[in-house]
Design a protein around this motif. Structure first.
Motif, PDB file in Angstrom:
ATOM      1  N   GLY A 208       0.812  -1.209   0.000  1.00 54.68           N
ATOM      2  CA  GLY A 208       0.000   0.000   0.000  1.00 54.68           C
ATOM      3  C   GLY A 208       0.846   1.259   0.000  1.00 54.68           C
ATOM      4  N   ILE A 209       1.956   1.259   0.760  1.00 52.90           N
ATOM      5  CA  ILE A 209       2.863   2.408   0.792  1.00 52.90           C
ATOM      6  C   ILE A 209       3.650   2.488  -0.508  1.00 52.90           C
ATOM      7  CG2 ILE A 209       4.840   3.425   1.994  1.00 52.90           C
ATOM      8  CD1 ILE A 209       3.746   2.098   4.564  1.00 52.90           C
ATOM      9  N   GLU A 210       4.023   1.346  -1.040  1.00 52.16           N
ATOM     10  CA  GLU A 210       4.724   1.292  -2.323  1.00 52.16           C
ATOM     11  C   GLU A 210       3.880   1.925  -3.429  1.00 52.16           C
ATOM     12  OE1 GLU A 210       7.499  -2.222  -4.110  1.00 52.16           O
ATOM     13  OE2 GLU A 210       5.416  -2.746  -3.691  1.00 52.16           O
ATOM     14  N   GLU A 211       2.603   1.578  -3.480  1.00 53.43           N
ATOM     15  CA  GLU A 211       1.714   2.139  -4.498  1.00 53.43           C
ATOM     16  C   GLU A 211       1.505   3.633  -4.304  1.00 53.43           C
ATOM     17  OE1 GLU A 211      -1.779  -0.242  -4.201  1.00 53.43           O
ATOM     18  OE2 GLU A 211      -0.879  -1.965  -5.233  1.00 53.43           O
ATOM     19  N   LEU A 212       1.425   4.084  -3.047  1.00 52.32           N
ATOM     20  CA  LEU A 212       1.306   5.513  -2.762  1.00 52.32           C
ATOM     21  C   LEU A 212       2.521   6.274  -3.283  1.00 52.32           C
ATOM     22  CD1 LEU A 212      -0.073   7.924  -1.263  1.00 52.32           C
ATOM     23  CD2 LEU A 212       1.254   7.235   0.761  1.00 52.32           C
ATOM     24  N   ALA A 213       3.726   5.741  -3.013  1.00 49.75           N
ATOM     25  CA  ALA A 213       4.952   6.416  -3.447  1.00 49.75           C
ATOM     26  C   ALA A 213       5.085   6.450  -4.965  1.00 49.75           C
ATOM     27  CB  ALA A 213       6.164   5.725  -2.818  1.00 49.75           C
ATOM     28  N   TRP A 214       4.539   5.433  -5.662  1.00 48.67           N
ATOM     29  CA  TRP A 214       4.561   5.447  -7.134  1.00 48.67           C
ATOM     30  C   TRP A 214       3.687   6.570  -7.687  1.00 48.67           C
ATOM     31  CZ3 TRP A 214       3.425  -0.490  -7.775  1.00 48.67           C
ATOM     32  CH2 TRP A 214       4.607  -1.202  -7.552  1.00 48.67           C
ATOM     33  N   ARG A 215       2.565   6.825  -7.015  1.00 51.68           N
ATOM     34  CA  ARG A 215       1.549   7.720  -7.564  1.00 51.68           C
ATOM     35  C   ARG A 215       1.734   9.175  -7.169  1.00 51.68           C
ATOM     36  NH1 ARG A 215      -3.853   4.062  -6.257  1.00 51.68           N
ATOM     37  NH2 ARG A 215      -3.387   2.341  -7.692  1.00 51.68           N
ATOM     38  N   SER A 216       2.359   9.430  -6.028  1.00 52.53           N
ATOM     39  CA  SER A 216       2.461  10.814  -5.560  1.00 52.53           C
ATOM     40  C   SER A 216       3.721  11.003  -4.723  1.00 52.53           C
ATOM     41  CB  SER A 216       1.218  11.192  -4.747  1.00 52.53           C
ATOM     42  OG  SER A 216       1.044  10.302  -3.653  1.00 52.53           O
ATOM     43  N   ALA A 217       4.131  12.255  -4.568  1.00 55.26           N
ATOM     44  CA  ALA A 217       5.321  12.571  -3.771  1.00 55.26           C
ATOM     45  C   ALA A 217       5.081  12.171  -2.320  1.00 55.26           C
ATOM     46  CB  ALA A 217       5.628  14.047  -3.873  1.00 55.26           C
ATOM     47  N   THR A 218       5.976  11.371  -1.784  1.00 49.59           N
ATOM     48  CA  THR A 218       5.783  10.778  -0.461  1.00 49.59           C
ATOM     49  C   THR A 218       7.060  10.921   0.355  1.00 49.59           C
ATOM     50  OG1 THR A 218       4.216   9.172  -1.382  1.00 49.59           O
ATOM     51  CG2 THR A 218       5.182   8.637   0.754  1.00 49.59           C
ATOM     52  N   ARG A 219       6.899  11.124   1.650  1.00 45.53           N
ATOM     53  CA  ARG A 219       8.044  11.158   2.570  1.00 45.53           C
ATOM     54  C   ARG A 219       7.804  10.147   3.681  1.00 45.53           C
ATOM     55  NH1 ARG A 219       8.013  16.392   4.502  1.00 45.53           N
ATOM     56  NH2 ARG A 219       9.435  17.001   2.822  1.00 45.53           N
ATOM     57  N   ILE A 220       8.863   9.413   4.044  1.00 51.45           N
ATOM     58  CA  ILE A 220       8.844   8.554   5.230  1.00 51.45           C
ATOM     59  C   ILE A 220       9.757   9.212   6.258  1.00 51.45           C
ATOM     60  CG2 ILE A 220       9.341   6.277   6.179  1.00 51.45           C
ATOM     61  CD1 ILE A 220       8.701   5.109   3.441  1.00 51.45           C
ATOM     62  N   VAL A 221       9.240   9.444   7.445  1.00 47.69           N
ATOM     63  CA  VAL A 221       9.947  10.206   8.474  1.00 47.69           C
ATOM     64  C   VAL A 221      10.912   9.309   9.240  1.00 47.69           C
ATOM     65  CG1 VAL A 221       9.663  11.593  10.581  1.00 47.69           C
ATOM     66  CG2 VAL A 221       8.025  11.813   8.677  1.00 47.69           C
ATOM     67  N   ASP A 222      12.124   9.803   9.470  1.00 47.87           N
ATOM     68  CA  ASP A 222      13.132   9.062  10.236  1.00 47.87           C
ATOM     69  C   ASP A 222      12.700   8.969  11.700  1.00 47.87           C
ATOM     70  OD1 ASP A 222      16.399   8.413   9.830  1.00 47.87           O
ATOM     71  OD2 ASP A 222      15.744   8.784  11.890  1.00 47.87           O
ATOM     72  N   LEU A 223      12.792   7.753  12.260  1.00 43.59           N
ATOM     73  CA  LEU A 223      12.375   7.514  13.648  1.00 43.59           C
ATOM     74  C   LEU A 223      13.514   6.986  14.515  1.00 43.59           C
ATOM     75  CD1 LEU A 223       8.924   5.763  12.983  1.00 43.59           C
ATOM     76  CD2 LEU A 223       9.351   8.189  13.422  1.00 43.59           C
ATOM     77  N   SER A 224      14.750   7.103  14.036  1.00 45.73           N
ATOM     78  CA  SER A 224      15.873   6.452  14.703  1.00 45.73           C
ATOM     79  C   SER A 224      16.069   6.912  16.144  1.00 45.73           C
ATOM     80  CB  SER A 224      17.158   6.689  13.908  1.00 45.73           C
ATOM     81  OG  SER A 224      17.387   8.074  13.722  1.00 45.73           O
ATOM     82  N   GLU A 225      15.743   8.174  16.451  1.00 46.67           N
ATOM     83  CA  GLU A 225      15.999   8.686  17.801  1.00 46.67           C
ATOM     84  C   GLU A 225      15.062   8.092  18.847  1.00 46.67           C
ATOM     85  OE1 GLU A 225      14.638  12.816  18.712  1.00 46.67           O
ATOM     86  OE2 GLU A 225      14.170  12.865  16.553  1.00 46.67           O
TER      87      GLU A 225
END
Length: 323
Positions: A208-225
């Protein structure tokens, strides 16, 4: 001297049954007995509690069900669409499903709290995604304050992990305007502007996230901290894992991950669970074709299922396989 009657030793009524009638009775009894021996046994039902149709549990479960139906005689396996981890644990524990997938952080910390559920295998690690629009204002967890955010469907592992992360980030209570949407609903709501971001926990890649990123500009937020604060407050199941650019075609980030288990109802027969375990391990290439996360299993890592014990049938297969 008294004369003994020849008919005094006969069984009552037997002299009234002729040879033909007696033969019929014997044949009927023989056929009835044979019929009882040859009557087909009822098929064994295996319901696999999964998750959203566009997430990993469902793809994994569909492939596993196909393998069980093909290779185990008299087994009828099927998948159940659910809200995922928390609901899956409840369904397996209550007897409404035989197998299910769950995150480790959803499980009770003591086996005494869930005596009806045991493990077949640790299958792969879930990674928590915080997804937003490519040009949007959300770049860190702190930017979620006051915004509309889906924390996952009620009864999902995502909801538990996301809620814990917001707590350690001091964004609990009303600091975030929370929605409880499944993956597909979250994607649709983000695209339409009804929410500003959503959380989802799943193995890479989440379709579902893969298809979203194909269709529109998408950002995944870094959560390392946030890995260490989560470990400090909620336990050692949480680790840091990378999401490379190659997965979704967006900037690489580091996020929070925790293990996934395939669980089983504790009272399932040992022989059946041993066969399910065998097929789970021996058909890894086929399962990986359904979703790459399934290909990350190995007998060596599969046996690490704390706090749940392995089902005796699963433990017997691993002992014989000597991972």
């Amino acid at each position: 001297m008294h004369r003994v009657s020849r008919t005094s030793s006969r069984r009552p009524g037997l002299h009234r049954v002729g040879p033909a009638a007696l033969l019929t009775v014997l044949l009927t009894a023989t056929l009835a007995a044979a019929g009882c021996r040859d009557a087909p046994t009822a098929p064994t039902t295996i319901r696999i509690a999964t998750g959203s149709p566009t997430a990993v549990y469902y793809a994994f479960g569909q492939s596993l069900a196909a393998i069980l139906n093909r290779e185990l005689p008299n087994v009828r396996a099927s998948v159940v669409i659910t809200a995922a981890s928390a609901e899956n644990v409840q369904l397996v524990g209550s007897g409404a499903a035989e197998l299910g997938f769950t995150q480790a952080d959803v499980l009770p910390t003591s086996t005494a709290e869930s005596p009806t559920v045991e493990a077949i295998a640790r299958v792969y690690d879930d990674q928590l995604h915080l997804v937003t629009t490519g040009g949007g204002p959300v770049r860190t967890v702190a930017d979620l304050q006051g915004r509309r955010v889906s924390v996952g469907a009620s009864g999902s592992g995502t909801e538990i992990t996301a809620t814990r992360l917001l707590e350690v980030a001091r964004l609990g209570g009303d600091e975030v305007r929370r929605e409880r949407l499944g993956l597909d609903e979250s994607v649709a709501a983000l695209r339409s502007g009804r929410i500003d971001a959503f959380f989802f926990s799943g193995g890479l890649p989440v379709r579902g996230i893969e298809e979203l990123a194909w269709r529109s500009a998408t950002r995944i937020v870094d959560l390392s901290e946030w890995t260490e604060p989560l470990r400090s407050r909620y336990g050692q199941v949480y680790v840091s894992r990378d999401i490379p650019r190659s997965v979704y075609g967006v900037d690489a980030v580091t996020t929070v991950a925790n293990p996934n288990y395939l669980i089983v109802r504790a009272n399932l027969p040992e022989r059946l669970v041993r066969e399910v375990t065998r097929l789970l391990m021996e058909r890894r290439a086929e399962l990986a074709a359904a979703h790459p996360a399934a290909g990350r299993m190995s007998p060596r890592s599969a046996i690490v299922t704390a706090p749940l014990p392995l089902h005796p049938g699963a433990a017997a297969w691993y002992r014989a396989a000597k991972p």
